[in-house]
Every structure is written in structure tokens, then in C-alpha cells.
Design a protein around this motif. Sequence first.
Motif, PDB file in Angstrom:
ATOM      1  N   ARG A 109      -8.429  -9.332   0.427  1.00 21.92           N
ATOM      2  CA  ARG A 109      -7.227  -8.736  -0.167  1.00 21.92           C
ATOM      3  C   ARG A 109      -6.252  -9.848  -0.536  1.00 21.92           C
ATOM      4  NH1 ARG A 109      -5.809  -3.183  -0.198  1.00 21.92           N
ATOM      5  NH2 ARG A 109      -7.154  -1.905   1.124  1.00 21.92           N
ATOM      6  N   VAL A 110      -5.968  -9.975  -1.806  1.00 26.37           N
ATOM      7  CA  VAL A 110      -5.005 -10.965  -2.283  1.00 26.37           C
ATOM      8  C   VAL A 110      -3.655 -10.269  -2.453  1.00 26.37           C
ATOM      9  CG1 VAL A 110      -4.434 -12.583  -4.129  1.00 26.37           C
ATOM     10  CG2 VAL A 110      -6.829 -12.228  -3.462  1.00 26.37           C
ATOM     11  N   PRO A 111      -2.605 -10.727  -1.785  1.00 21.25           N
ATOM     12  CA  PRO A 111      -1.303 -10.051  -1.892  1.00 21.25           C
ATOM     13  C   PRO A 111      -0.722 -10.169  -3.294  1.00 21.25           C
ATOM     14  CG  PRO A 111      -1.080 -12.113  -0.691  1.00 21.25           C
ATOM     15  CD  PRO A 111      -2.550 -11.893  -0.879  1.00 21.25           C
ATOM     16  N   ARG A 112       0.088  -9.183  -3.636  1.00 25.10           N
ATOM     17  CA  ARG A 112       0.806  -9.199  -4.916  1.00 25.10           C
ATOM     18  C   ARG A 112       2.153  -8.528  -4.732  1.00 25.10           C
ATOM     19  NH1 ARG A 112       1.437  -4.269  -7.100  1.00 25.10           N
ATOM     20  NH2 ARG A 112      -0.159  -2.644  -6.903  1.00 25.10           N
ATOM     21  N   PRO A 113       3.108  -8.761  -5.663  1.00 26.82           N
ATOM     22  CA  PRO A 113       4.399  -8.080  -5.578  1.00 26.82           C
ATOM     23  C   PRO A 113       4.245  -6.578  -5.757  1.00 26.82           C
ATOM     24  CG  PRO A 113       4.475  -9.925  -7.123  1.00 26.82           C
ATOM     25  CD  PRO A 113       3.039  -9.701  -6.794  1.00 26.82           C
ATOM     26  N   GLU A 114       5.162  -5.825  -5.197  1.00 30.85           N
ATOM     27  CA  GLU A 114       5.112  -4.370  -5.350  1.00 30.85           C
ATOM     28  C   GLU A 114       5.467  -3.957  -6.769  1.00 30.85           C
ATOM     29  OE1 GLU A 114       6.985  -0.305  -3.335  1.00 30.85           O
ATOM     30  OE2 GLU A 114       7.176  -2.240  -2.331  1.00 30.85           O
ATOM     31  N   VAL A 115       6.363  -4.692  -7.421  1.00 32.94           N
ATOM     32  CA  VAL A 115       6.776  -4.358  -8.786  1.00 32.94           C
ATOM     33  C   VAL A 115       6.375  -5.499  -9.715  1.00 32.94           C
ATOM     34  CG1 VAL A 115       8.673  -2.895  -8.042  1.00 32.94           C
ATOM     35  CG2 VAL A 115       9.077  -5.328  -8.418  1.00 32.94           C
ATOM     36  N   PRO A 116       6.207  -5.222 -11.003  1.00 29.91           N
ATOM     37  CA  PRO A 116       5.809  -6.273 -11.944  1.00 29.91           C
ATOM     38  C   PRO A 116       6.850  -7.374 -12.009  1.00 29.91           C
ATOM     39  CG  PRO A 116       5.590  -4.102 -12.936  1.00 29.91           C
ATOM     40  CD  PRO A 116       6.322  -3.911 -11.660  1.00 29.91           C
ATOM     41  N   CYS A 144      -9.681  -1.054  -1.666  1.00 29.33           N
ATOM     42  CA  CYS A 144      -9.947  -2.255  -0.856  1.00 29.33           C
ATOM     43  C   CYS A 144      -9.368  -3.516  -1.478  1.00 29.33           C
ATOM     44  CB  CYS A 144     -11.453  -2.451  -0.607  1.00 29.33           C
ATOM     45  SG  CYS A 144     -12.282  -1.038   0.134  1.00 29.33           S
ATOM     46  N   HIS A 145      -8.515  -3.359  -2.485  1.00 26.99           N
ATOM     47  CA  HIS A 145      -7.909  -4.499  -3.172  1.00 26.99           C
ATOM     48  C   HIS A 145      -6.410  -4.281  -3.324  1.00 26.99           C
ATOM     49  CE1 HIS A 145     -12.133  -4.909  -4.370  1.00 26.99           C
ATOM     50  NE2 HIS A 145     -11.884  -6.154  -4.694  1.00 26.99           N
ATOM     51  N   GLY A 146      -5.670  -5.385  -3.407  1.00 24.90           N
ATOM     52  CA  GLY A 146      -4.246  -5.314  -3.681  1.00 24.90           C
ATOM     53  C   GLY A 146      -3.529  -4.380  -2.730  1.00 24.90           C
ATOM     54  N   LEU A 147      -2.771  -3.427  -3.294  1.00 27.88           N
ATOM     55  CA  LEU A 147      -1.997  -2.485  -2.493  1.00 27.88           C
ATOM     56  C   LEU A 147      -2.638  -1.106  -2.411  1.00 27.88           C
ATOM     57  CD1 LEU A 147       1.639  -3.363  -3.690  1.00 27.88           C
ATOM     58  CD2 LEU A 147       0.379  -4.251  -1.718  1.00 27.88           C
ATOM     59  N   SER A 148      -3.811  -0.935  -2.998  1.00 24.41           N
ATOM     60  CA  SER A 148      -4.493   0.353  -2.924  1.00 24.41           C
ATOM     61  C   SER A 148      -5.104   0.566  -1.541  1.00 24.41           C
ATOM     62  CB  SER A 148      -5.580   0.455  -3.995  1.00 24.41           C
ATOM     63  OG  SER A 148      -5.016   0.588  -5.282  1.00 24.41           O
ATOM     64  N   ASP A 149      -5.399   1.831  -1.237  1.00 19.71           N
ATOM     65  CA  ASP A 149      -6.001   2.151   0.051  1.00 19.71           C
ATOM     66  C   ASP A 149      -7.361   1.490   0.210  1.00 19.71           C
ATOM     67  OD1 ASP A 149      -3.849   3.717   0.675  1.00 19.71           O
ATOM     68  OD2 ASP A 149      -4.915   5.631   0.566  1.00 19.71           O
ATOM     69  N   GLY A 150      -7.731   1.257   1.456  1.00 20.84           N
ATOM     70  CA  GLY A 150      -9.071   0.793   1.752  1.00 20.84           C
ATOM     71  C   GLY A 150     -10.063   1.950   1.747  1.00 20.84           C
ATOM     72  N   ASP A 151     -11.327   1.618   1.868  1.00 20.75           N
ATOM     73  CA  ASP A 151     -12.393   2.615   1.972  1.00 20.75           C
ATOM     74  C   ASP A 151     -13.523   1.983   2.758  1.00 20.75           C
ATOM     75  OD1 ASP A 151     -13.838   4.971   1.648  1.00 20.75           O
ATOM     76  OD2 ASP A 151     -13.359   5.150  -0.483  1.00 20.75           O
ATOM     77  N   SER A 152     -14.604   2.719   2.954  1.00 22.32           N
ATOM     78  CA  SER A 152     -15.697   2.205   3.773  1.00 22.32           C
ATOM     79  C   SER A 152     -16.359   0.982   3.161  1.00 22.32           C
ATOM     80  CB  SER A 152     -16.742   3.308   4.009  1.00 22.32           C
ATOM     81  OG  SER A 152     -17.129   3.896   2.771  1.00 22.32           O
TER      82      SER A 152
END
Length: 288
Positions: free
Chosen positions: A33-40, A107-115
Motif C-alpha cells: 500500500r503506497v500512501p497518498r493524499p486524501e484530496v487531489p 487493497c491499494h491506496g485508500l480503498s478497502d482491503g479484501d482477501s
Amino acid sequence: MSGLPALASGLVTLALAYAGFALAVRRGLAPERVPRPEVPPGRSGRAVAFAGANGKTLRGWLLPAENAGAPALVVMHGWGGNAELMLPVAAPLNAAGFALLLVDARCHGLSDGDSFASLPRFAEDIEAALAWLAEQPEADRARLGVLGHSVGAGAALLVASRQPGLRAVVSIAAFAHPARMMRRWLAVKRIPYRPFGALILAYVQRTIGWRFDAIAPVNTIARAHCPVLLLHGDRDDLVPYAEAAEIHAARGQAPVELACIPGSHDDYGDAAEAAGIAVGFLRRGLED
């Protein structure tokens, strides 16, 4: 009866070995997971969240065009990427008049994870993003397209093969076949194909619920329902340019263009040149 305890013990040992193997494979293949800002950063646009598959929430950025009801694109990153990493090529498209939804896959950025993450799940996330984007006033639901990078590009081509309403797809640095990509990964990890690599590939296909042949861009390209642009860097040492040429050669009757651009894999080639070629292609596909 004396053999039953030994049989049970052997089965338990095999089950534990398989569980350990499965856990090791999943951990080894899990995207970072690579962090990113919440807003553009430094531009108009807004953070968005919407429902994806498996009850998961997907997050991203909606960058509107100057006019409402503009032709619009879902933009999907590659493995281990996020919405922010697509800005170098996406920002010029936005400036050219296209509304953009840059989305983080599960499973990426700010989206939810999954299996687990996979090319088919990237495709599901693109389809969820398209459905959400079609309901937004910033977008013209009759003029929707997709731009994807790497695994996201392969997923975009899978979506193109099963979504007749799409108007255009831009694929950047797609690999021809997942099995070949996996074998390159095995070589980097110094895992011999026989027997371990073959077992890993079989396990991955069983886990994701798809045979690699069914989702390989070299096979899905001929079923594309819309014009496709294949962009590929001439110095891509992760996915050789020859694989883009192979996908193009397998296009059948599908309207597919191929462009070789300067650059490697993760910089999407030269971003300005890639965007310029993409803008011309998308104007033909989305603005007519």
C-alpha cells in the motif's frame, strides 16, 4: 486400525504444509500500500467513495472538466500503485477537457482491503467505477472510457471485452499473459518453476477463480467492443515492448492502435508524449 492414526497424522501434516504454502504465496504476492493524499494535490477535484464488489468501499478522486457532462474516463493504476501515481499522465487529459475518476483498486491506496488482489478484481473495480461515474453530472454516461496501467491496463482490456457500452480504452504497458509475468516474478525471486513455480501458478489460478488464458490481454483483445490504444515504453524492462506488439497482432477485427513511446514501465513512458497520443485517440473515440 493401527494405520488410522498414522494416516490422520499424515493428513494433518499435509494440511498444515498446504496452509503454510498458501499463506506464503499470498504474503509474497500481496501489493504494497503506497500512501497518498486524501484530496487531489493542487488542483480542482474532490475525494469520492463508492460501493465496489464484495461489499468493499472504493475511494478515489473525481477531477471534473471545465464543462459538466463531459466525456469521462476511469483511470486505474497498476500493482502496488494508487490514484496519485496516475496524475502525470492523467492531468494532461483533464486539461484537454476530459472528466476523470482516478480510483484506488481494492487493497491499494485508500480503498478497502479484501482477501486478495488480482487482475479480475481490478476489472471489477473498474466496472464499479464506471457505474458510479455514469451517474455523476460531471460525466456524459454515453461517452465513457478507461485508461489503465500495467495490471490496470490488462484489467481495462478485460472490461473492454465484456462492456459493450464503453467508447474507448487506453492501455499503458499491459503484459501479454499473466503466466509469463508470473514466471518473470519467480525468476526474480529465484524460485524454480519445477516444482514450486508451477504449484504457485496453479494455486493463484484456483484462488482468483480464473484461468490465466481467460484473462490474458493477448486473448481478450480480439473481443474488445470499442477502439483500443496500446501505449508501451521502448525501454520497458519489466514488460518488453514485444508483448504490446503481440497483443496488437492478436487483435483480430477489433479496432486497436499501437504506439511505442520513449520510456520504461513505471513512468508510463514519457508522460507528456503518452498523454498527447492518448488525447488524440480519445477525442476520436469519445467526442465524435
